[in-house]
Design a protein around this motif. Structure first.
Motif, PDB file in Angstrom:
ATOM      1  N   HIS A   1       6.348   3.152   0.128  1.00 34.06           N
ATOM      2  CA  HIS A   1       5.783   1.885  -0.312  1.00 34.06           C
ATOM      3  C   HIS A   1       5.833   0.928   0.880  1.00 34.06           C
ATOM      4  O   HIS A   1       6.911   0.485   1.285  1.00 34.06           O
ATOM      5  N   GLN A   2       4.679   0.620   1.461  1.00 32.69           N
ATOM      6  CA  GLN A   2       4.622  -0.282   2.613  1.00 32.69           C
ATOM      7  C   GLN A   2       4.282  -1.692   2.127  1.00 32.69           C
ATOM      8  O   GLN A   2       3.166  -1.947   1.659  1.00 32.69           O
ATOM      9  N   PRO A   3       5.232  -2.643   2.205  1.00 34.42           N
ATOM     10  CA  PRO A   3       4.937  -4.019   1.760  1.00 34.42           C
ATOM     11  C   PRO A   3       3.826  -4.648   2.599  1.00 34.42           C
ATOM     12  O   PRO A   3       3.703  -4.370   3.799  1.00 34.42           O
ATOM     13  N   THR A   4       3.021  -5.496   1.975  1.00 36.06           N
ATOM     14  CA  THR A   4       1.963  -6.222   2.662  1.00 36.06           C
ATOM     15  C   THR A   4       2.067  -7.712   2.337  1.00 36.06           C
ATOM     16  O   THR A   4       2.650  -8.104   1.322  1.00 36.06           O
TER      17      THR A   4
ATOM     18  N   VAL B   1       0.872  -1.174   0.000  1.00 37.99           N
ATOM     19  CA  VAL B   1       0.000   0.000   0.000  1.00 37.99           C
ATOM     20  C   VAL B   1       0.905   1.219   0.000  1.00 37.99           C
ATOM     21  O   VAL B   1       2.108   1.131   0.282  1.00 37.99           O
ATOM     22  N   LEU B   2       0.341   2.376  -0.308  1.00 36.13           N
ATOM     23  CA  LEU B   2       1.101   3.621  -0.350  1.00 36.13           C
ATOM     24  C   LEU B   2       0.729   4.478   0.858  1.00 36.13           C
ATOM     25  O   LEU B   2      -0.453   4.689   1.137  1.00 36.13           O
ATOM     26  N   LEU B   3       1.729   4.967   1.572  1.00 34.11           N
ATOM     27  CA  LEU B   3       1.512   5.791   2.749  1.00 34.11           C
ATOM     28  C   LEU B   3       2.030   7.201   2.476  1.00 34.11           C
ATOM     29  O   LEU B   3       3.189   7.390   2.106  1.00 34.11           O
ATOM     30  N   PHE B   4       1.159   8.183   2.684  1.00 31.95           N
ATOM     31  CA  PHE B   4       1.516   9.589   2.490  1.00 31.95           C
ATOM     32  C   PHE B   4       1.575  10.279   3.844  1.00 31.95           C
ATOM     33  O   PHE B   4       0.679  10.125   4.681  1.00 31.95           O
ATOM     34  N   SER B   5       2.635  11.039   4.091  1.00 24.04           N
ATOM     35  CA  SER B   5       2.770  11.764   5.348  1.00 24.04           C
ATOM     36  C   SER B   5       3.372  13.133   5.102  1.00 24.04           C
ATOM     37  O   SER B   5       4.009  13.380   4.076  1.00 24.04           O
ATOM     38  N   ASP B   6       3.143  14.021   6.052  1.00 23.57           N
ATOM     39  CA  ASP B   6       3.699  15.372   5.995  1.00 23.57           C
ATOM     40  C   ASP B   6       4.124  15.745   7.406  1.00 23.57           C
ATOM     41  O   ASP B   6       3.284  15.914   8.290  1.00 23.57           O
ATOM     42  N   THR B   7       5.425  15.862   7.629  1.00 30.61           N
ATOM     43  CA  THR B   7       5.938  16.158   8.965  1.00 30.61           C
ATOM     44  C   THR B   7       6.210  17.643   9.166  1.00 30.61           C
ATOM     45  O   THR B   7       6.902  18.036  10.112  1.00 30.61           O
ATOM     46  N   SER B   8       5.682  18.482   8.293  1.00 35.13           N
ATOM     47  CA  SER B   8       5.861  19.930   8.453  1.00 35.13           C
ATOM     48  C   SER B   8       5.279  20.364   9.784  1.00 35.13           C
ATOM     49  O   SER B   8       4.208  19.909  10.197  1.00 35.13           O
ATOM     50  N   SER B   9       5.957  21.278  10.457  1.00 30.76           N
ATOM     51  CA  SER B   9       5.505  21.742  11.765  1.00 30.76           C
ATOM     52  C   SER B   9       4.525  22.892  11.672  1.00 30.76           C
ATOM     53  O   SER B   9       3.880  23.251  12.651  1.00 30.76           O
ATOM     54  N   SER B  10       4.383  23.506  10.501  1.00 30.33           N
ATOM     55  CA  SER B  10       3.452  24.617  10.342  1.00 30.33           C
ATOM     56  C   SER B  10       3.000  24.689   8.905  1.00 30.33           C
ATOM     57  O   SER B  10       3.491  23.977   8.039  1.00 30.33           O
ATOM     58  N   LYS B  11       2.056  25.572   8.635  1.00 20.60           N
ATOM     59  CA  LYS B  11       1.523  25.755   7.287  1.00 20.60           C
ATOM     60  C   LYS B  11       2.184  26.912   6.554  1.00 20.60           C
ATOM     61  O   LYS B  11       1.802  27.237   5.439  1.00 20.60           O
ATOM     62  N   GLU B  12       3.145  27.563   7.187  1.00 21.97           N
ATOM     63  CA  GLU B  12       3.727  28.748   6.595  1.00 21.97           C
ATOM     64  C   GLU B  12       4.538  28.379   5.357  1.00 21.97           C
ATOM     65  O   GLU B  12       5.317  27.439   5.358  1.00 21.97           O
ATOM     66  N   GLY B  13       4.346  29.171   4.284  1.00 17.45           N
ATOM     67  CA  GLY B  13       5.060  28.917   3.053  1.00 17.45           C
ATOM     68  C   GLY B  13       4.393  27.846   2.216  1.00 17.45           C
ATOM     69  O   GLY B  13       3.438  27.199   2.638  1.00 17.45           O
ATOM     70  N   SER B  14       4.901  27.639   1.004  1.00 22.24           N
ATOM     71  CA  SER B  14       4.290  26.697   0.077  1.00 22.24           C
ATOM     72  C   SER B  14       4.989  25.346   0.075  1.00 22.24           C
ATOM     73  O   SER B  14       4.524  24.405  -0.553  1.00 22.24           O
ATOM     74  N   MET B  15       6.136  25.234   0.766  1.00 24.99           N
ATOM     75  CA  MET B  15       6.870  23.984   0.797  1.00 24.99           C
ATOM     76  C   MET B  15       6.466  23.168   2.019  1.00 24.99           C
ATOM     77  O   MET B  15       5.988  23.704   3.016  1.00 24.99           O
ATOM     78  N   CYS B  16       6.677  21.878   1.950  1.00 26.89           N
ATOM     79  CA  CYS B  16       6.312  21.013   3.059  1.00 26.89           C
ATOM     80  C   CYS B  16       7.282  19.842   3.122  1.00 26.89           C
ATOM     81  O   CYS B  16       8.128  19.669   2.252  1.00 26.89           O
ATOM     82  N   ASP B  17       7.161  19.052   4.180  1.00 25.75           N
ATOM     83  CA  ASP B  17       7.991  17.858   4.343  1.00 25.75           C
ATOM     84  C   ASP B  17       7.136  16.627   4.044  1.00 25.75           C
ATOM     85  O   ASP B  17       6.960  15.749   4.888  1.00 25.75           O
ATOM     86  N   ALA B  18       6.588  16.580   2.864  1.00 27.10           N
ATOM     87  CA  ALA B  18       5.694  15.491   2.475  1.00 27.10           C
ATOM     88  C   ALA B  18       6.477  14.398   1.757  1.00 27.10           C
ATOM     89  O   ALA B  18       7.434  14.673   1.035  1.00 27.10           O
ATOM     90  N   LYS B  19       6.042  13.160   1.971  1.00 23.39           N
ATOM     91  CA  LYS B  19       6.697  12.049   1.283  1.00 23.39           C
ATOM     92  C   LYS B  19       5.747  10.874   1.173  1.00 23.39           C
ATOM     93  O   LYS B  19       4.762  10.759   1.908  1.00 23.39           O
ATOM     94  N   TRP B  20       6.049   9.991   0.233  1.00 18.37           N
ATOM     95  CA  TRP B  20       5.338   8.727   0.044  1.00 18.37           C
ATOM     96  C   TRP B  20       6.236   7.572   0.485  1.00 18.37           C
ATOM     97  O   TRP B  20       7.454   7.638   0.349  1.00 18.37           O
TER      98      TRP B  20
END
Length: 333
Positions: free
Chosen positions: A193-196, A172-191
């Motif tokens: 691949h979680q094996p099952t 399955v695919l896991l999406f996360s964003d570890t950004s600490s705030s919403k300021e700005g247009s950049m983020c710490d988002a990543k995908w």
């Protein structure tokens, strides 16, 4: 009937945004009129000239991603892919974009990640905008999960969105964003691949899915309440054949189980063998929501209509409750 009455209704794809405001009882010193005028569906004003707005689409998925610091005011909704039919007869295009909706301002923006893209990854385009791994997708499901952190053996959880589509035959695919705030247009988002493993669902789309959480603690707002499983139901294969199977994914072991939902599976009583057909019919496009940590509610969908019914698809409005016994791999409708 006149010609206009016999013509099918005009159909077109939209990208409008709506917000539902629940009804709330008013305090004795407030007017009932203020409540009756604000609750219900409200269309959100969007200005395409001044802000980014995702384009019209069908067969898409939207899920809320809680903030990494468990601040309710920082939650975002994430829109994932879909199908834009465009001009009739062209076949349209399948989309791969990942778009964020700020839940406070209700303003859209495209995810652009600060995390460098590996050469072998395909989850960013040339502008560092986050896209769906594997390419464009539609008819998929996206479910918020709160899973145990990879960093330690504590009870801390991290928040992700789990995407399951027709390509997820061993992962399955896991999406996360570890950004600490919403300021700005950049983020710490990543995908990821979680094996099952286990009874992996066959390739499908237009299925429905929901998560099951462990029982809440004494604090009903405990942000660390974790997910124990993701449940998917039904859907359609590429050839159009529909399913009424139920699969449960344990999000600690990442093992799939295909539930035995025969009528006698829930209690071991053979006296109800005559009720073997008392389960939902195979269908696609249904919706699913949790009732408690061991039960889900299923509503509607569509199934193939018979020739006597005019062919095509037959819309459904039935309601079902499924009790899940994860330990024994059984379910009871």
């Amino acid at each position: 009937a006149s010609t206009s009455d016999s013509m099918p209704p005009e159909r077109f794809v939209v990208n409008d945004l709506w917000k539902f405001v629940p009804y709330q009882e008013q305090e004795s010193n407030t007017s009932q009129e203020s409540s009756s005028s604000s609750w219900g569906w409200n269309k959100v004003s969007q200005n395409e000239k001044e802000e980014y707005i995702p384009g019209p689409r069908l067969a898409t998925a939207l899920a809320v991603l809680p903030s990494s610091n468990n601040d309710d005011s920082n939650n975002n909704a994430v829109l994932l892919g879909g199908w834009d039919p465009q001009t009739a007869g062209t076949g349209g295009i399948i989309l791969e974009d990942v778009t964020m909706l700020d839940m406070d301002s209700l303003v859209w923006s495209q995810y652009a990640s600060t995390i460098a893209n590996d050469d072998d990854d395909d989850d960013q385009n040339d502008n560092n905008q986050v896209t769906i791994p594997g390419g464009p997708t539609s008819r998929h499901v996206a479910v918020p999960l709160s899973i145990q952190s990879n960093n330690d053996d504590s009870d801390n959880v991290r928040h992700v969105i789990c995407l399951h589509n027709h390509r997820c035959n061993d992962h399955v695919l896991l999406f996360s964003d570890t950004s600490s705030s919403k300021e700005g247009s950049m983020c710490d988002a990543k995908w990821e691949h979680q094996p099952t493993t286990g009874d992996v669902p066959s390739s499908r789309g237009l299925h429905c899915a929901m998560s099951l959480a462990y029982g809440l603690s004494d604090d009903d707002n405990d942000a660390n309440t974790s997910t124990k499983a993701m449940v998917i139901f039904g859907g359609a294969a590429k050839d159009g054949n529909m399913s009424n199977e139920v699969f449960v994914l344990d999000v600690r072991s990442w093992k799939w189980t295909r539930l035995d939902c025969s009528s006698s599976a829930g209690d071991g009583d053979d006296d109800d063998a005559d009720d073997a057909d008392d389960i939902p019919t195979p269908r696609a496009g249904a919706c699913l929501c949790p009732l408690d940590e061991n039960s889900v509610l299923l509503f509607g969908g569509a199934m193939p209509a018979t020739a006597d019914e005019g062919g095509g698809l037959l819309g459904l409005n039935d309601v079902w409750v499924l009790r899940i016994d994860m330990e024994h791999g059984k379910g009871k409708w």
